[in-house]
Scaffold this active site. Structure first.
Site, PDB file in Angstrom:
ATOM      1  N   ASP A  49       0.431  -1.397  -0.574  1.00  0.00           N
ATOM      2  CA  ASP A  49      -0.016   0.072   0.195  1.00  0.00           C
ATOM      3  C   ASP A  49       0.892   1.186   0.179  1.00  0.00           C
ATOM      4  O   ASP A  49       1.944   2.006   0.440  1.00  0.00           O
ATOM      5  CB  ASP A  49      -1.209  -0.044   1.129  1.00  0.00           C
ATOM      6  CG  ASP A  49      -1.830   1.371   1.121  1.00  0.00           C
ATOM      7  OD1 ASP A  49      -1.959   1.781   0.602  1.00  0.00           O
ATOM      8  OD2 ASP A  49      -2.081   1.464   3.003  1.00  0.00           O
ATOM      9  N   ASN A  81      -0.174   4.305  -0.369  1.00  0.00           N
ATOM     10  CA  ASN A  81      -0.911   6.312   0.839  1.00  0.00           C
ATOM     11  C   ASN A  81      -1.703   5.181   1.480  1.00  0.00           C
ATOM     12  O   ASN A  81      -2.721   6.504   2.604  1.00  0.00           O
ATOM     13  CB  ASN A  81      -1.891   6.264  -0.490  1.00  0.00           C
ATOM     14  CG  ASN A  81      -2.884   5.858  -0.804  1.00  0.00           C
ATOM     15  OD1 ASN A  81      -3.166   4.067  -0.657  1.00  0.00           O
ATOM     16  ND2 ASN A  81      -3.254   6.205  -2.068  1.00  0.00           N
ATOM     17  N   ASP A  86      -3.983   3.724   3.034  1.00  0.00           N
ATOM     18  CA  ASP A  86      -5.422   3.145   2.864  1.00  0.00           C
ATOM     19  C   ASP A  86      -5.409   2.940   3.330  1.00  0.00           C
ATOM     20  O   ASP A  86      -6.971   2.115   3.123  1.00  0.00           O
ATOM     21  CB  ASP A  86      -6.287   4.227   1.549  1.00  0.00           C
ATOM     22  CG  ASP A  86      -5.839   2.977   1.141  1.00  0.00           C
ATOM     23  OD1 ASP A  86      -5.031   2.454   1.105  1.00  0.00           O
ATOM     24  OD2 ASP A  86      -6.339   3.274  -0.384  1.00  0.00           O
ATOM     25  N   ASP A 106      -1.848  -1.369  -3.712  1.00  0.00           N
ATOM     26  CA  ASP A 106      -2.285  -0.276  -4.721  1.00  0.00           C
ATOM     27  C   ASP A 106      -0.881  -0.411  -5.484  1.00  0.00           C
ATOM     28  O   ASP A 106      -0.013  -1.357  -5.644  1.00  0.00           O
ATOM     29  CB  ASP A 106      -2.216   0.827  -4.545  1.00  0.00           C
ATOM     30  CG  ASP A 106      -1.555   1.217  -3.780  1.00  0.00           C
ATOM     31  OD1 ASP A 106      -0.422   1.550  -4.039  1.00  0.00           O
ATOM     32  OD2 ASP A 106      -1.930   1.989  -2.480  1.00  0.00           O
ATOM     33  N   ASP A 154      -5.087 -10.842 -15.160  1.00  0.00           N
ATOM     34  CA  ASP A 154      -6.223 -11.732 -15.286  1.00  0.00           C
ATOM     35  C   ASP A 154      -7.622 -10.910 -15.942  1.00  0.00           C
ATOM     36  O   ASP A 154      -7.813 -10.125 -16.247  1.00  0.00           O
ATOM     37  CB  ASP A 154      -6.872 -11.624 -13.847  1.00  0.00           C
ATOM     38  CG  ASP A 154      -7.076 -13.133 -12.881  1.00  0.00           C
ATOM     39  OD1 ASP A 154      -8.015 -13.552 -13.607  1.00  0.00           O
ATOM     40  OD2 ASP A 154      -6.285 -13.043 -12.005  1.00  0.00           O
ATOM     41  N   ASP A 193      -9.331 -16.267 -15.895  1.00  0.00           N
ATOM     42  CA  ASP A 193     -10.138 -16.830 -14.972  1.00  0.00           C
ATOM     43  C   ASP A 193     -11.673 -17.987 -15.486  1.00  0.00           C
ATOM     44  O   ASP A 193     -12.132 -17.714 -16.390  1.00  0.00           O
ATOM     45  CB  ASP A 193     -10.947 -15.298 -14.367  1.00  0.00           C
ATOM     46  CG  ASP A 193     -10.928 -15.656 -13.471  1.00  0.00           C
ATOM     47  OD1 ASP A 193     -10.700 -16.495 -12.295  1.00  0.00           O
ATOM     48  OD2 ASP A 193     -12.947 -15.366 -12.613  1.00  0.00           O
ATOM     49  N   GLU A 222      -7.273 -20.852 -15.892  1.00  0.00           N
ATOM     50  CA  GLU A 222      -7.881 -21.713 -15.192  1.00  0.00           C
ATOM     51  C   GLU A 222      -8.884 -22.698 -15.365  1.00  0.00           C
ATOM     52  O   GLU A 222      -9.648 -22.012 -15.656  1.00  0.00           O
ATOM     53  CB  GLU A 222      -8.315 -20.681 -14.387  1.00  0.00           C
ATOM     54  CG  GLU A 222      -8.683 -20.913 -12.449  1.00  0.00           C
ATOM     55  CD  GLU A 222      -9.390 -20.388 -11.717  1.00  0.00           C
ATOM     56  OE1 GLU A 222      -9.473 -20.494 -10.455  1.00  0.00           O
ATOM     57  OE2 GLU A 222     -10.297 -19.319 -12.133  1.00  0.00           O
ATOM     58  N   HIS A 266      -4.105 -16.874  -4.563  1.00  0.00           N
ATOM     59  CA  HIS A 266      -5.276 -16.192  -3.959  1.00  0.00           C
ATOM     60  C   HIS A 266      -6.152 -16.816  -3.391  1.00  0.00           C
ATOM     61  O   HIS A 266      -7.179 -16.866  -2.686  1.00  0.00           O
ATOM     62  CB  HIS A 266      -5.567 -14.894  -4.988  1.00  0.00           C
ATOM     63  CG  HIS A 266      -6.346 -15.010  -5.789  1.00  0.00           C
ATOM     64  ND1 HIS A 266      -5.784 -16.088  -7.488  1.00  0.00           N
ATOM     65  CD2 HIS A 266      -7.447 -15.030  -6.286  1.00  0.00           C
ATOM     66  CE1 HIS A 266      -6.774 -16.261  -8.096  1.00  0.00           C
ATOM     67  NE2 HIS A 266      -7.130 -15.530  -7.394  1.00  0.00           N
ATOM     68  N   ASP A 267      -6.344 -18.555  -3.967  1.00  0.00           N
ATOM     69  CA  ASP A 267      -7.767 -18.690  -3.736  1.00  0.00           C
ATOM     70  C   ASP A 267      -7.712 -20.246  -3.010  1.00  0.00           C
ATOM     71  O   ASP A 267      -8.116 -21.298  -2.757  1.00  0.00           O
ATOM     72  CB  ASP A 267      -8.199 -19.399  -5.344  1.00  0.00           C
ATOM     73  CG  ASP A 267      -9.385 -18.625  -5.565  1.00  0.00           C
ATOM     74  OD1 ASP A 267      -9.199 -17.636  -5.506  1.00  0.00           O
ATOM     75  OD2 ASP A 267      -9.093 -18.772  -6.894  1.00  0.00           O
TER      76      ASP A 267
END
Ligand code: GLC
Ligand code: CA
Length: 585
Positions: free
Chosen positions: A48, A50, A52, A56, A125, A226, A282, A358-359
């Site tokens: 990150d 910034n 938040d 990013d 992706d 995907d 995928e 990530h899954d």
């Protein structure tokens, strides 16, 4: 001698998809995407810039030198397009805009240019089985039955006043959502905010191909597609088998459907063949026979696909728990799956290699041993075992640090829609699974395990953000982080760096034929690779005990050890989680 030997230097990138640039007589045409190592970034959790609390694009750009140092060739970014984030960007509302939280198109261009400057390619992706329900196509489509965008999606009339069939969406509940405005249901294989596109409509295909061309013209280097195996549905929409007493299994009717290969061949001829790209599908529900079509060596569809057999090896026979099974899959079971794919794809299709993404939960927690005693050694063992097989290896962010699973103790920790919905369906609404069991399942296999922030250093929030992270940081960050890894020559990071370098220097790692060894062993995963007269012997001890292993006992003087995760060897055995690879010229 039939084969032109491949230079030991880093191989020049083949300019054209599948074009044999090296040996013309080798059964395996050379291609840069076979020789590459891919690193997956989940942008929301990477860095990150910034404060938040959300990763990013400038955060990625700032860390590109770290990835160049690791030595990977390609970065695959999970979706960065505009999205309401019902499923963290896998629900896209504008394919030609960047998600506000991630930055601007100018940030994207800067990242792409900086990456290219460092010799890193960028793979996007491509999420085109469905869009967000906030995409203008869907906003139009739902307005009326006559709307010109109506057939962009899959609409059906109610059946006996209910959903058109019993399919369960991948994120629990019915796969159909009733829309008051027109009195019809639309299909969503994932959340109700992810309506499925109707690929039978040629206008949809045109839109997708135009959009892909637009990104290719921007200079990106490929697509990870995907759930691409799901774009063609069985036109009969039959009920699925009910296993949990609630809904039916849609997978036989949505995976590898009747037109999927036709659509991908059209995509190849209209878009992919015009650029030099890496393409990986995928492929939920893919079988080896299907993979041979998707990733055929003639290159009419995709370069390679991800299959799920090995990551599903821990699923239980319990019809309710099913995919949430928390048992550790046994090595022999994993080995038989992976070896089968190695052998059957040989000479027919190219493969991809991964332990996590990530899954999936973290590799070292699921397949290795994440205890303080064995975490580092077992993470290196897993890396050796995978990276020296045949296929293109994928590393998921943080895997190179040996990042571990989270321990779930309460539903407050869930961020992922899949977990939130499953908890509601099975624990709260129907009380089919008790809370403790479900927490145990989530701790073992939930997707949030791999989505906790990247651990950069020992400062507050692991150096991921100066604000409040969108998902809690794993508490072990003070010990497991990139800064510590870079300072330790024995770290997992440098081990991955070496594995990547070895692949670039040794064609046998890329192109050698795979030959299984010791298939009766319950403890040692061993295999050999063969290219011309060379052999590469690989053996990995998957247990925390010293185990007999004699395959290195009689190696000739000319053998060279390429890599090992222990400092010295003992004859006739492999030490706990020891991995070793020896090249016999
Ligand atoms: C794929 C993605 C996953 C997403 C789903 C729906 O499986 O990897 O993260 O939730 O598709 O797009
Ligand atoms: Ca941010």
């Amino acid at each position: 001698m039939n084969h032109t030997p491949i230079d030991n230097a880093r191989i020049d990138r083949a300019p054209i998809d599948n074009a044999p640039t090296g040996s013309t007589t080798s059964p395996e045409p050379r291609a840069w995407w076979k020789e590459a190592v891919i690193y997956q970034i989940y942008p929301r959790s990477f860095a990150d810039s910034n404060g938040d609390g959300i990763g990013d694009l400038p955060g990625i750009t700032a860390h590109l030198p770290y990835l160049a140092k690791l030595g990977v060739d390609v970065l695959w970014l999970s979706p960065v397009y505009q999205s309401p984030n019902d499923d963290n960007g896998y629900d896209i509302s504008d394919y030609r805009a960047i998600m506000k939280e991630f930055g601007t198109m100018a940030d994207f261009d800067e990242m792409l240019e900086t990456a290219h400057g460092l010799g890193l390619k960028i793979v996007m992706d491509l999420v085109v089985n469905h869009t967000s329900d906030e995409h203008t196509w869907f906003l139009e489509s739902r307005k009326s039955r006559e709307n010109p965008f109506r057939d962009y999606y899959i609409w059906k009339d109610p059946k006996d006043g209910k959903a058109p069939n019993n399919w369960q969406s991948s994120f629990s509940g019915s796969a159909w959502e009733f829309d008051e405005a027109t009195g019809m249901y639309y299909l969503h294989c994932f959340s109700k905010k992810q309506p499925d596109l109707n690929w039978e409509n040629p206008k949809v295909r045109n839109e997708v191909f135009d959009m892909m061309t637009w990104w290719c013209e921007k200079g990106i280097d490929g697509f990870r597609m995907d759930v691409i195996s799901m774009i063609s549905k069985d036109p009969a929409f039959p009920d699925g088998e009910v296993t949990d007493g609630l809904y039916g299994d849609m997978s036989p009717y949505v995976c590898n459907g009747p037109h999927v290969h036709e659509y991908l061949q059209e995509m190849r001829s209209r878009v992919l063949s015009r650029y030099d790209l890496l393409t990986v599908g995928e492929a939920a529900g893919v079988t080896i026979d299907e993979a041979k079509k998707y990733a055929n060596l003639d290159g009419t569809e995709l370069n390679m696909v991800f299959h799920f057999e090995h990551v599903n090896a821990g699923e239980t026979a319990d019809t309710v728990l099913g995919k949430w099974g928390y048992e550790k899959p046994s090595m022999p079971r994993l080995r038989s799956i992976l070896n089968k794919w190695q052998l059957e794809l040989e000479g027919q299709a190219w493969g991809s290699l991964y332990w996590d993404n990530h899954d999936q939960p973290r590799a070292v927690s699921r397949f290795g041993d994440d205890s303080p005693q064995w975490r580092v050694r077992s993470a290196k063992m897993l890396a050796t075992c995978l990276h020296l097989m045949k296929g293109t290896p994928y590393i998921y962010q943080g895997e190179e640090l040996g990042m571990t699973n989270l321990h779930f103790t309460s539903p407050q920790q869930f961020r992922d829609i899949e977990e939130i919905n499953a908890w509601k369906q099975y624990v709260v609404d129907n009380q089919i699974i008790d809370p403790d069991t479900m927490l145990k399942c989530f701790s073992a296999v939930a997707r949030d395990n791999s989505r906790t922030p990247m651990q950069w250093d020992a400062s507050t929030c692991a150096g991921f953000t100066t604000g409040t992270p969108w998902i809690p940081v794993n508490e072990n960050y003070t010990e497991i982080n990139a800064e510590a890894a870079l300072a330790d020559p024995d770290s997992i990071f440098y081990y991955y760096q070496k594995l990547i370098r070895l692949r670039h220097e040794n064609p046998i790692i890329v192109y050698g034929r795979f030959v299984p060894l010791l298939e009766d062993s319950n403890t040692i995963y061993a295999y050999e690779r063969r290219l011309e007269d060379s052999r590469l012997l690989v053996a990995c001890n998957w247990t925390p005990q010293t185990r007999e292993c004699r395959i290195f006992d009689s190696i000739p003087e000319t053998g060279t050890e390429l890599i090992s995760n222990v400092a010295s060897h003992e004859k006739g055995v492999l030490q706990p989680y020891e991995a070793r690879a020896v090249l016999l010229p």
